[in-house]
Enzyme design. Sequence first.
Site, PDB file in Angstrom:
ATOM      1  N   ARG A 203       0.863  -1.175   0.000  1.00 62.20           N
ATOM      2  CA  ARG A 203       0.000   0.000   0.000  1.00 62.20           C
ATOM      3  C   ARG A 203       0.900   1.225   0.000  1.00 62.20           C
ATOM      4  O   ARG A 203       1.951   1.239   0.677  1.00 62.20           O
ATOM      5  CB  ARG A 203      -0.903   0.035   1.242  1.00 62.20           C
ATOM      6  CG  ARG A 203      -2.070  -0.919   1.184  1.00 62.20           C
ATOM      7  CD  ARG A 203      -3.065  -0.537   0.081  1.00 62.20           C
ATOM      8  NE  ARG A 203      -4.199  -1.446  -0.014  1.00 62.20           N
ATOM      9  CZ  ARG A 203      -4.271  -2.516  -0.811  1.00 62.20           C
ATOM     10  NH1 ARG A 203      -3.245  -2.832  -1.602  1.00 62.20           N
ATOM     11  NH2 ARG A 203      -5.361  -3.260  -0.846  1.00 62.20           N
ATOM     12  N   GLU A 227      -3.590   7.625  -4.076  1.00 56.61           N
ATOM     13  CA  GLU A 227      -4.060   7.159  -5.386  1.00 56.61           C
ATOM     14  C   GLU A 227      -5.476   7.661  -5.611  1.00 56.61           C
ATOM     15  O   GLU A 227      -6.274   7.655  -4.665  1.00 56.61           O
ATOM     16  CB  GLU A 227      -4.102   5.616  -5.416  1.00 56.61           C
ATOM     17  CG  GLU A 227      -2.766   4.961  -5.418  1.00 56.61           C
ATOM     18  CD  GLU A 227      -2.893   3.427  -5.361  1.00 56.61           C
ATOM     19  OE1 GLU A 227      -3.992   2.893  -5.645  1.00 56.61           O
ATOM     20  OE2 GLU A 227      -1.906   2.784  -5.035  1.00 56.61           O
ATOM     21  N   HIS A 244      -0.890   0.291  -9.582  1.00 56.34           N
ATOM     22  CA  HIS A 244      -1.555  -0.621  -8.634  1.00 56.34           C
ATOM     23  C   HIS A 244      -2.177  -1.811  -9.375  1.00 56.34           C
ATOM     24  O   HIS A 244      -3.350  -2.130  -9.184  1.00 56.34           O
ATOM     25  CB  HIS A 244      -2.611   0.143  -7.806  1.00 56.34           C
ATOM     26  CG  HIS A 244      -3.060  -0.596  -6.575  1.00 56.34           C
ATOM     27  ND1 HIS A 244      -3.624   0.043  -5.487  1.00 56.34           N
ATOM     28  CD2 HIS A 244      -3.052  -1.919  -6.254  1.00 56.34           C
ATOM     29  CE1 HIS A 244      -3.938  -0.853  -4.569  1.00 56.34           C
ATOM     30  NE2 HIS A 244      -3.605  -2.049  -5.023  1.00 56.34           N
TER      31      HIS A 244
HETATM   32  O1  LIG Z   1      -5.674  -5.728  -2.000  1.00 59.66           O
HETATM   33  C1  LIG Z   1      -5.508  -6.251  -3.078  1.00 59.66           C
HETATM   34  O2  LIG Z   1      -5.971  -7.407  -3.332  1.00 59.66           O
HETATM   35  C2  LIG Z   1      -4.753  -5.564  -4.175  1.00 59.66           C
HETATM   36  O3  LIG Z   1      -4.246  -4.358  -3.805  1.00 59.66           O
HETATM   37  C3  LIG Z   1      -5.565  -5.491  -5.417  1.00 59.66           C
HETATM   38  O4  LIG Z   1      -4.750  -5.502  -6.531  1.00 59.66           O
HETATM   39  C4  LIG Z   1      -6.512  -4.345  -5.462  1.00 59.66           C
HETATM   40  O5  LIG Z   1      -7.466  -4.676  -6.400  1.00 59.66           O
HETATM   41  P1  LIG Z   1      -8.698  -3.794  -6.784  1.00 59.66           P
HETATM   42  O6  LIG Z   1      -9.291  -3.168  -5.590  1.00 59.66           O
HETATM   43  O7  LIG Z   1      -8.203  -2.804  -7.766  1.00 59.66           O
HETATM   44  O8  LIG Z   1      -9.612  -4.780  -7.409  1.00 59.66           O
END
Ligand SMILES: O=C(O)[C@H](O)[C@H](O)COP(=O)(O)O
Length: 331
Positions: A203, A227, A244
């Site tokens: 993060r 972000e 990300h």
């Molecule tokens: O927490 C996680 O699983 C990762 O940071 C993930 O890549 C975030 O994914 P998103 O919220 O964009 O689907």
Amino acid sequence: MKIIADSAIPFLQGVLEPWAEVRYLPGSEIAPEEVRDADALLIRTRTRCDERLLGGSRVRLIATATIGFDHIDTAWCAAHGIRVCTAAGCNARGVLQWAGAVLAHLARTQGWQPAGRTLGVVGVGHVGSLVKEYAETWGFRVLCCDPPREAREHCGFLPLEEVARQADILTFHTPLDDTTRRMAGDALFARMKPGAVILNSSRGEVVDGAALLRSGLACVLDVWEHEPAIDRRLLARTLLATPHIAGYSEQGKANATAMSVDTLARFFGLPLAGWYPPQAAPSTPRPISWQELCTTIGGAFDIEAQSRSLKARPEDFEPMRDHYRYRREYF
Ligand SMILES: O=C(O)[C@H](O)[C@H](O)COP(=O)(O)O
């Protein structure tokens, strides 16, 4: 039963509809008025779940299709009888692939071999364990830091300061909480070798960006403070920068959706336990040599092209994530 689901969760449409009214919304647009009469939320990191969103609602379950859960006020949810479930480990191999692509790039551009390098791994959970395992087979000397695991298991992990002092490359894989927020700042960077490289795919808030800029250390960043409004000076300083997407593998996303559906199925007694998206083949993990990694990773994940795109159009951070073509995991 009513479920609010993030419309960007892949493989989900039609799966829950036989048993529930499902309303799909972009994660950032899931608002209190939508949530009020919902029984469950199926979300990603883009929905902040706190009293403002959930207060007065009848939500009993939040399933987040992510490994991270810093977007959820878990204490408030616990105090108000809302169960929170994550998709722990779902995209660990996707992040491993990102780390492999970064290491192969650094080796090629900086002219070294793993045998001469010390890799510090901070956070040895699902992701950090995999990075440790593969990096050791690739020939890196790997030092690990994970204070909660060390306290529980006495596995020989080292304090953060010691790992940072010895590392040529320091990679962060911790969740974001009060103990990890800005754990990498001025004091830590001052201990590091001048030529060391910081990798962050956990993060953004784990690393103090202003301190990283001040330190003069090289870095490769996938996650950022604030972000999608990322710091352009930090972006300019990165060796590689990605929006990300470290965990954005097809299998990682399929695993996340499957785990979230399983959570809902078990909680509400739906006959969907064990469901997996038929469009996605689960990954078939295998060892991969350093040489094979270096010769194949560019074809599977062109991290340099991704980095050039982000550096050219940082304002498209979120659209790049939304329209990302999920990578296939091949090891
Ligand atoms: O927490 C996680 O699983 C990762 O940071 C993930 O890549 C975030 O994914 P998103 O919220 O964009 O689907």
